[in-house]
Design a protein around this motif. Structure first.
Motif, PDB file in Angstrom:
ATOM      1  N   VAL A 183      57.642  37.418  35.236  1.00 35.26           N
ATOM      2  CA  VAL A 183      58.053  36.020  35.270  1.00 35.26           C
ATOM      3  C   VAL A 183      59.560  35.966  35.471  1.00 35.26           C
ATOM      4  O   VAL A 183      60.306  36.638  34.772  1.00 35.26           O
ATOM      5  N   THR A 184      59.999  35.171  36.468  1.00 35.30           N
ATOM      6  CA  THR A 184      61.416  35.184  36.799  1.00 35.30           C
ATOM      7  C   THR A 184      62.219  34.214  35.938  1.00 35.30           C
ATOM      8  O   THR A 184      62.806  33.275  36.424  1.00 35.30           O
ATOM      9  N   LEU A 185      62.199  34.434  34.641  1.00 33.16           N
ATOM     10  CA  LEU A 185      63.030  33.688  33.704  1.00 33.16           C
ATOM     11  C   LEU A 185      63.607  34.728  32.758  1.00 33.16           C
ATOM     12  O   LEU A 185      63.025  35.788  32.561  1.00 33.16           O
ATOM     13  N   SER A 186      64.744  34.428  32.143  1.00 39.61           N
ATOM     14  CA  SER A 186      65.231  35.331  31.110  1.00 39.61           C
ATOM     15  C   SER A 186      64.242  35.278  29.950  1.00 39.61           C
ATOM     16  O   SER A 186      63.523  34.285  29.790  1.00 39.61           O
ATOM     17  N   ALA A 187      64.201  36.341  29.167  1.00 40.89           N
ATOM     18  CA  ALA A 187      63.206  36.422  28.097  1.00 40.89           C
ATOM     19  C   ALA A 187      63.325  35.231  27.163  1.00 40.89           C
ATOM     20  O   ALA A 187      62.320  34.672  26.718  1.00 40.89           O
ATOM     21  N   ASN A 188      64.550  34.805  26.887  1.00 49.46           N
ATOM     22  CA  ASN A 188      64.758  33.696  25.972  1.00 49.46           C
ATOM     23  C   ASN A 188      64.252  32.388  26.569  1.00 49.46           C
ATOM     24  O   ASN A 188      63.525  31.631  25.913  1.00 49.46           O
ATOM     25  N   ASP A 189      64.617  32.119  27.836  1.00 50.61           N
ATOM     26  CA  ASP A 189      64.160  30.901  28.510  1.00 50.61           C
ATOM     27  C   ASP A 189      62.642  30.871  28.602  1.00 50.61           C
ATOM     28  O   ASP A 189      62.011  29.830  28.457  1.00 50.61           O
ATOM     29  N   ARG A 190      62.095  32.040  28.871  1.00 47.52           N
ATOM     30  CA  ARG A 190      60.647  32.160  29.006  1.00 47.52           C
ATOM     31  C   ARG A 190      59.959  31.747  27.697  1.00 47.52           C
ATOM     32  O   ARG A 190      59.003  30.979  27.695  1.00 47.52           O
ATOM     33  N   LEU A 191      60.487  32.217  26.600  1.00 49.38           N
ATOM     34  CA  LEU A 191      59.916  31.906  25.296  1.00 49.38           C
ATOM     35  C   LEU A 191      60.059  30.417  24.981  1.00 49.38           C
ATOM     36  O   LEU A 191      59.115  29.777  24.508  1.00 49.38           O
ATOM     37  N   VAL A 192      61.243  29.865  25.280  1.00 48.54           N
ATOM     38  CA  VAL A 192      61.467  28.437  25.035  1.00 48.54           C
ATOM     39  C   VAL A 192      60.493  27.608  25.870  1.00 48.54           C
ATOM     40  O   VAL A 192      59.798  26.717  25.343  1.00 48.54           O
ATOM     41  N   ALA A 193      60.398  27.931  27.163  1.00 45.09           N
ATOM     42  CA  ALA A 193      59.485  27.197  28.043  1.00 45.09           C
ATOM     43  C   ALA A 193      58.051  27.339  27.561  1.00 45.09           C
ATOM     44  O   ALA A 193      57.287  26.366  27.525  1.00 45.09           O
ATOM     45  N   GLY A 194      57.675  28.564  27.155  1.00 42.87           N
ATOM     46  CA  GLY A 194      56.306  28.821  26.729  1.00 42.87           C
ATOM     47  C   GLY A 194      55.940  28.052  25.471  1.00 42.87           C
ATOM     48  O   GLY A 194      54.899  27.395  25.417  1.00 42.87           O
ATOM     49  N   VAL A 195      56.803  28.097  24.474  1.00 40.10           N
ATOM     50  CA  VAL A 195      56.512  27.401  23.207  1.00 40.10           C
ATOM     51  C   VAL A 195      56.478  25.890  23.443  1.00 40.10           C
ATOM     52  O   VAL A 195      55.603  25.183  22.925  1.00 40.10           O
ATOM     53  N   PHE A 196      57.412  25.411  24.258  1.00 39.12           N
ATOM     54  CA  PHE A 196      57.457  23.992  24.599  1.00 39.12           C
ATOM     55  C   PHE A 196      56.147  23.565  25.276  1.00 39.12           C
ATOM     56  O   PHE A 196      55.545  22.555  24.917  1.00 39.12           O
ATOM     57  N   ALA A 197      55.707  24.367  26.238  1.00 39.22           N
ATOM     58  CA  ALA A 197      54.464  24.059  26.959  1.00 39.22           C
ATOM     59  C   ALA A 197      53.275  24.072  26.006  1.00 39.22           C
ATOM     60  O   ALA A 197      52.409  23.193  26.058  1.00 39.22           O
ATOM     61  N   LEU A 198      53.232  25.051  25.099  1.00 36.57           N
ATOM     62  CA  LEU A 198      52.117  25.133  24.145  1.00 36.57           C
ATOM     63  C   LEU A 198      52.078  23.899  23.247  1.00 36.57           C
ATOM     64  O   LEU A 198      51.011  23.345  22.985  1.00 36.57           O
ATOM     65  N   LEU A 199      53.277  23.454  22.795  1.00 35.35           N
ATOM     66  CA  LEU A 199      53.320  22.301  21.889  1.00 35.35           C
ATOM     67  C   LEU A 199      52.870  21.023  22.599  1.00 35.35           C
ATOM     68  O   LEU A 199      52.025  20.277  22.089  1.00 35.35           O
ATOM     69  N   ILE A 200      53.412  20.767  23.793  1.00 33.78           N
ATOM     70  CA  ILE A 200      53.020  19.537  24.509  1.00 33.78           C
ATOM     71  C   ILE A 200      51.535  19.613  24.863  1.00 33.78           C
ATOM     72  O   ILE A 200      50.797  18.635  24.742  1.00 33.78           O
ATOM     73  N   GLY A 201      51.099  20.790  25.319  1.00 28.39           N
ATOM     74  CA  GLY A 201      49.701  20.953  25.708  1.00 28.39           C
ATOM     75  C   GLY A 201      48.766  20.680  24.543  1.00 28.39           C
ATOM     76  O   GLY A 201      47.781  19.954  24.681  1.00 28.39           O
ATOM     77  N   ALA A 202      49.098  21.226  23.377  1.00 32.63           N
ATOM     78  CA  ALA A 202      48.249  21.020  22.203  1.00 32.63           C
ATOM     79  C   ALA A 202      48.225  19.545  21.816  1.00 32.63           C
ATOM     80  O   ALA A 202      47.177  18.997  21.461  1.00 32.63           O
ATOM     81  N   PHE A 203      49.382  18.885  21.931  1.00 31.44           N
ATOM     82  CA  PHE A 203      49.462  17.452  21.607  1.00 31.44           C
ATOM     83  C   PHE A 203      48.554  16.640  22.530  1.00 31.44           C
ATOM     84  O   PHE A 203      47.798  15.767  22.077  1.00 31.44           O
ATOM     85  N   LEU A 204      48.614  16.940  23.837  1.00 38.09           N
ATOM     86  CA  LEU A 204      47.797  16.189  24.804  1.00 38.09           C
ATOM     87  C   LEU A 204      46.309  16.432  24.573  1.00 38.09           C
ATOM     88  O   LEU A 204      45.505  15.495  24.575  1.00 38.09           O
ATOM     89  N   VAL A 205      45.928  17.696  24.365  1.00 38.47           N
ATOM     90  CA  VAL A 205      44.512  18.007  24.168  1.00 38.47           C
ATOM     91  C   VAL A 205      44.014  17.373  22.869  1.00 38.47           C
ATOM     92  O   VAL A 205      42.916  16.807  22.814  1.00 38.47           O
ATOM     93  N   PHE A 206      44.877  17.397  21.819  1.00 38.79           N
ATOM     94  CA  PHE A 206      44.490  16.762  20.567  1.00 38.79           C
ATOM     95  C   PHE A 206      44.269  15.261  20.765  1.00 38.79           C
ATOM     96  O   PHE A 206      43.274  14.692  20.312  1.00 38.79           O
ATOM     97  N   GLY A 207      45.206  14.616  21.472  1.00 37.32           N
ATOM     98  CA  GLY A 207      45.109  13.168  21.690  1.00 37.32           C
ATOM     99  C   GLY A 207      43.863  12.786  22.461  1.00 37.32           C
ATOM    100  O   GLY A 207      43.154  11.841  22.104  1.00 37.32           O
ATOM    101  N   ALA A 208      43.584  13.534  23.527  1.00 39.94           N
ATOM    102  CA  ALA A 208      42.436  13.185  24.366  1.00 39.94           C
ATOM    103  C   ALA A 208      41.131  13.636  23.731  1.00 39.94           C
ATOM    104  O   ALA A 208      40.100  12.990  23.895  1.00 39.94           O
TER     105      ALA A 208
END
Lengths: 266, 58
Positions: B9-34
């Motif tokens: 993945v062409t992101l720095s390890a730190n950015d990758r983790l931030v993006a990943g955790v952010f995506a997991l949180l929003i994704g879980a919120f959307l799936v929970f809501g729907a």
């Protein structure tokens, strides 16, 4: 740069949500509507149908052909699917607060909206899993990522809690939700160890994680009697799993494509 | 941009983790809501979707 990865996931999720809506309307929604005719079913008394002597075969086929040939009923069905008012949602025996579909939308638009939100949600979860684990999703491996997502979110939880039609008996809601979420998390972790980690210890740990919630067992209802015909339930379970498999494979592929086009295009 | 050597993945390890955790949180919120949220309006809107995905929602 981070935003581009999230954007790629959103695009893939919305696209998959639209295709999933088409698949649902074709294979799943007709079965839901059919089951709702039996839900709570006091007046139609479908339970007595089985006890009817076989000499009644003629009248049974007559009612069946009536059911299928009545153009008026079909038109009513079509009209009701576009109408914002639907009585079908009121599940038997629930204390419903004031419900109804958001913004006065039709039943179909509500389903489409929910699929767009769900599609985006699963796309973000899949993208997040890939980013955190450090294994990127491409067009080449996208279908496999999708299939793994389907296994973790649908197939493995369905072993304990098969997809339910309206009117099916079920155990306590809170217990089922806890088991369902726990099974998805454990299955996803198990699949990660099984597919993406090297070493025999990781493989064995993966299998143990996947098996654990199944061995523990899902909460089951005490009384499994239902007015909804079993054949309908079997058809529905297969249709629900097949359409979600379709959704996840489309999602994996389109996420791989969007990653290559949007996320890496910077 | 630094490319993490352990990942494709062409992101720095730190950015990758931030993006990943952010995506997991929003994704879980959307799936929970729907899928799971215990609101009558959300339930009725997402009714057919919830059944189709096998969400345990009622």
């Amino acid at each position: 740069m981070i935003v581009r990865y999230l954007l790629a996931a959103l695009v893939a999720g919305l696209f998959s949500g639209v295709l999933m809506t088409a698949a649902q309307e074709a294979r799943v929604v007709p079965l839901i509507l059919h089951a709702e005719e039996f839900e709570g079913g006091g007046e139609t008394a479908p339970a007595t149908e089985g006890t009817t002597p076989s000499t009644d075969g003629a009248t049974q086929t007559q009612t069946q052909t009536q059911e299928h040939s009545s153009l008026g009923a079909v038109l009513l069905d079509v009209a009701s699917s576009f109408s914002p008012i639907s009585v079908a949602y009121a599940h038997e025996g629930e204390e419903h607060e004031e419900g109804g579909i958001m913004f006065g939308m039709s039943r179909f638009s509500g389903t489409l909206l929910a699929n767009l939100v769900t599609g985006s949600g699963f796309a973000l979860l899949l993208a997040g899993f890939s980013l955190v684990s450090g294994h990127s999703i491409t067009v080449a491996n996208g279908a496999l990522w999708g299939a793994a997502g389907w296994l973790a979110v649908h197939m493995l939880p369905a072993i304990g809690l098969p997809p339910e039609l309206p009117g099916f008996p079920a155990a306590d809601l809170g217990d089922r939700q806890v088991w369902w979420v726990a099974t998805i998390v454990l299955s996803a972790a198990g699949l990660y160890l099984l597919f993406l980690k090297d070493g025999i210890v990781a493989k064995i740990a993966g299998i143990v994680l996947i098996a654990a919630p199944q061995v523990y067992g899902a909460p089951q209802p005490g009384d499994i009697s239902s007015n909804v015909p079993a054949v309908l339930g079997a058809e529905f379970a297969v249709a629900a799993l097949a359409t979600t498999l379709f959704f996840w494979i489309v999602l994996g592929l389109s996420l791989g494509f969007a990653n290559e086009k949007i996320a890496k295009a910077a | 941009m630094a490319v993490s050597s352990t990942s494709s993945v062409t992101l720095s390890a730190n950015d990758r983790l931030v993006a990943g955790v952010f995506a997991l949180l929003i994704g879980a919120f959307l799936v929970f809501g729907a899928g799971l949220a215990n609101s009558a309006v959300l339930h009725d809107t997402a009714h057919d979707t919830r059944h189709s995905y096998g969400f345990p929602c009622h």
